[in-house]
Design a protein around this motif. Structure first.
Motif, PDB file in Angstrom:
ATOM      1  N   MET A   1       7.385   4.634 -12.291  1.00 13.33           N
ATOM      2  CA  MET A   1       8.649   4.425 -11.572  1.00 13.33           C
ATOM      3  C   MET A   1       8.742   5.308 -10.328  1.00 13.33           C
ATOM      4  O   MET A   1       9.224   4.863  -9.276  1.00 13.33           O
ATOM      5  CB  MET A   1       9.832   4.719 -12.503  1.00 13.33           C
ATOM      6  N   LEU A   2       8.258   6.538 -10.432  1.00 13.47           N
ATOM      7  CA  LEU A   2       8.289   7.424  -9.272  1.00 13.47           C
ATOM      8  C   LEU A   2       7.322   6.941  -8.182  1.00 13.47           C
ATOM      9  O   LEU A   2       7.612   7.052  -6.993  1.00 13.47           O
ATOM     10  CB  LEU A   2       7.932   8.853  -9.689  1.00 13.47           C
ATOM     11  N   ALA A   3       6.178   6.382  -8.601  1.00 14.84           N
ATOM     12  CA  ALA A   3       5.230   5.818  -7.634  1.00 14.84           C
ATOM     13  C   ALA A   3       5.851   4.613  -6.916  1.00 14.84           C
ATOM     14  O   ALA A   3       5.701   4.448  -5.697  1.00 14.84           O
ATOM     15  CB  ALA A   3       3.938   5.411  -8.338  1.00 14.84           C
ATOM     16  N   LEU A   4       6.560   3.770  -7.677  1.00 10.08           N
ATOM     17  CA  LEU A   4       7.277   2.644  -7.073  1.00 10.08           C
ATOM     18  C   LEU A   4       8.353   3.134  -6.118  1.00 10.08           C
ATOM     19  O   LEU A   4       8.575   2.539  -5.054  1.00 10.08           O
ATOM     20  CB  LEU A   4       7.910   1.780  -8.172  1.00 10.08           C
ATOM     21  N   PHE A   5       9.024   4.205  -6.500  1.00  8.33           N
ATOM     22  CA  PHE A   5      10.085   4.767  -5.674  1.00  8.33           C
ATOM     23  C   PHE A   5       9.545   5.175  -4.303  1.00  8.33           C
ATOM     24  O   PHE A   5      10.120   4.839  -3.262  1.00  8.33           O
ATOM     25  CB  PHE A   5      10.696   5.976  -6.389  1.00  8.33           C
ATOM     26  N   VAL A   6       8.426   5.882  -4.290  1.00  7.43           N
ATOM     27  CA  VAL A   6       7.850   6.378  -3.039  1.00  7.43           C
ATOM     28  C   VAL A   6       7.220   5.244  -2.237  1.00  7.43           C
ATOM     29  O   VAL A   6       7.536   5.031  -1.057  1.00  7.43           O
ATOM     30  CB  VAL A   6       6.814   7.482  -3.317  1.00  7.43           C
ATOM     31  N   SER A   7       6.298   4.494  -2.865  1.00 11.68           N
ATOM     32  CA  SER A   7       5.592   3.428  -2.148  1.00 11.68           C
ATOM     33  C   SER A   7       6.546   2.307  -1.733  1.00 11.68           C
ATOM     34  O   SER A   7       6.398   1.709  -0.668  1.00 11.68           O
ATOM     35  CB  SER A   7       4.463   2.862  -3.010  1.00 11.68           C
ATOM     36  N   GLY A   8       7.540   2.029  -2.579  1.00 17.71           N
ATOM     37  CA  GLY A   8       8.507   0.983  -2.258  1.00 17.71           C
ATOM     38  C   GLY A   8       9.332   1.325  -1.038  1.00 17.71           C
ATOM     39  O   GLY A   8       9.622   0.447  -0.202  1.00 17.71           O
ATOM     40  N   HIS A   9       9.731   2.590  -0.893  1.00 14.31           N
ATOM     41  CA  HIS A   9      10.482   2.996   0.293  1.00 14.31           C
ATOM     42  C   HIS A   9       9.631   2.888   1.561  1.00 14.31           C
ATOM     43  O   HIS A   9      10.125   2.459   2.606  1.00 14.31           O
ATOM     44  CB  HIS A   9      10.981   4.435   0.129  1.00 14.31           C
ATOM     45  N   ILE A  10       8.372   3.281   1.456  1.00 16.47           N
ATOM     46  CA  ILE A  10       7.474   3.173   2.620  1.00 16.47           C
ATOM     47  C   ILE A  10       7.314   1.711   3.026  1.00 16.47           C
ATOM     48  O   ILE A  10       7.419   1.361   4.209  1.00 16.47           O
ATOM     49  CB  ILE A  10       6.103   3.808   2.297  1.00 16.47           C
ATOM     50  N   TYR A  11       7.087   0.850   2.046  1.00 11.16           N
ATOM     51  CA  TYR A  11       6.925  -0.584   2.315  1.00 11.16           C
ATOM     52  C   TYR A  11       8.206  -1.174   2.911  1.00 11.16           C
ATOM     53  O   TYR A  11       8.165  -1.904   3.903  1.00 11.16           O
ATOM     54  CB  TYR A  11       6.556  -1.307   1.025  1.00 11.16           C
ATOM     55  N   ARG A  12       9.341  -0.857   2.304  1.00  9.91           N
ATOM     56  CA  ARG A  12      10.619  -1.416   2.773  1.00  9.91           C
ATOM     57  C   ARG A  12      10.918  -0.958   4.196  1.00  9.91           C
ATOM     58  O   ARG A  12      11.387  -1.743   5.032  1.00  9.91           O
ATOM     59  CB  ARG A  12      11.735  -0.985   1.814  1.00  9.91           C
ATOM     60  N   TYR A  13      10.656   0.296   4.492  1.00 12.12           N
ATOM     61  CA  TYR A  13      10.950   0.825   5.831  1.00 12.12           C
ATOM     62  C   TYR A  13      10.074   0.163   6.890  1.00 12.12           C
ATOM     63  O   TYR A  13      10.511  -0.100   8.005  1.00 12.12           O
ATOM     64  CB  TYR A  13      10.733   2.334   5.850  1.00 12.12           C
ATOM     65  N   ASN A  14       8.825  -0.113   6.528  1.00 14.08           N
ATOM     66  CA  ASN A  14       7.900  -0.706   7.489  1.00 14.08           C
ATOM     67  C   ASN A  14       8.070  -2.210   7.649  1.00 14.08           C
ATOM     68  O   ASN A  14       7.599  -2.787   8.641  1.00 14.08           O
ATOM     69  CB  ASN A  14       6.452  -0.413   7.073  1.00 14.08           C
TER      70      ASN A  14
END
Length: 235
Positions: free
Chosen positions: A14-27
């Motif tokens: 879940m923490l990996a999704l939290f970090v990678s998901g924010h990077i993906y969403r921002y880009n």
């Protein structure tokens, strides 16, 4: 096996999704990085629900930091006994939890029962509202119902707190969670599930602090008469 999954694999996933998901969403979706204001659709629920929820969340966050990340040995060393700490956690934490719970109940009722708001809500909006409601309700029950009314001798500072600190330094001990009561465990699991879902919902607006407002130039407004008076002649 399941102990290892829920208290080691699942949190890190879940923490990996939290970090990678924010990077993906921002880009990929900066235009969607917003809370999508719906104040014009309904104001009464929103006014009180939003204030209570946001104030309560800040208080609850501070309580969680103090209770979970500050070791018991430290509070003991500065003269705060476990009895005093426990009483303070129940009173202040319980009050903050109730405030937050009232806020999320009002916001959830608004989203689910006000037709115009419901029609503009996405599937993830509904899921987030339900998750928050369950997480906060369980937190209030754990603080007031379990610890206060049931008078349980369970001490989360000897189980959940060291497990979480171990998780943050990549040395989790899942055996610490074996004796943790069911609703405490469900509260934690749902909280991590929310972290994993976070980047794909409108919760990302939490990070949109308008810092540029502090350094931008003043906007000067002039009436039509003032503009006409200062305009070049012949135009």
């Amino acid at each position: 096996m399941w102990n290892q999954f829920w208290w080691v694999i699942f949190p890190y996933l879940m923490l990996a999704l939290f970090v990678s998901g924010h990077i993906y969403r921002y880009n990929t979706d900066q235009l969607g990085w917003t809370a999508k204001s719906s104040e014009f659709l309904e104001k009464n629920y929103l006014k009180w629900g939003s204030i209570l929820f946001h104030v309560g969340v800040l208080l609850v966050f501070g309580g969680h930091v103090a209770g979970l990340l500050i070791p018991k040995t430290f509070t003991d060393s500065i003269g705060i006994s476990e009895k005093i700490f426990h009483a303070s956690a129940i009173t202040t934490g319980g009050a903050a939890g109730v405030i937050t719970l009232i806020g999320i109940v009002l916001l959830s009722l608004r989203r689910l029962t006000v037709k115009r708001v419901r029609l503009t809500s996405s599937f993830t909006d509904i899921i987030v509202a339900i998750l928050l409601l369950l997480i906060i309700a369980m937190g209030v029950y754990n603080t007031l119902g379990f610890n206060l009314l049931a008078k349980s001798d369970f001490n989360y500072r000897e189980t959940v707190a060291p497990w979480l600190r171990g998780l943050l330094v990549f040395a989790p001990d899942p055996s610490l969670m074996k004796t943790v009561p069911l609703f405490f465990r469900l509260h934690i699991i749902l909280a991590f599930a929310l972290f994993g879902l976070w980047p794909f919902t409108r919760l990302v607006h939490v990070w949109s602090v308008p810092l540029e407002y502090f350094k931008r130039s003043y906007i000067i407004y002039r009436s039509h008469r003032q503009i006409s008076r200062h305009a070049p002649k012949g135009k």
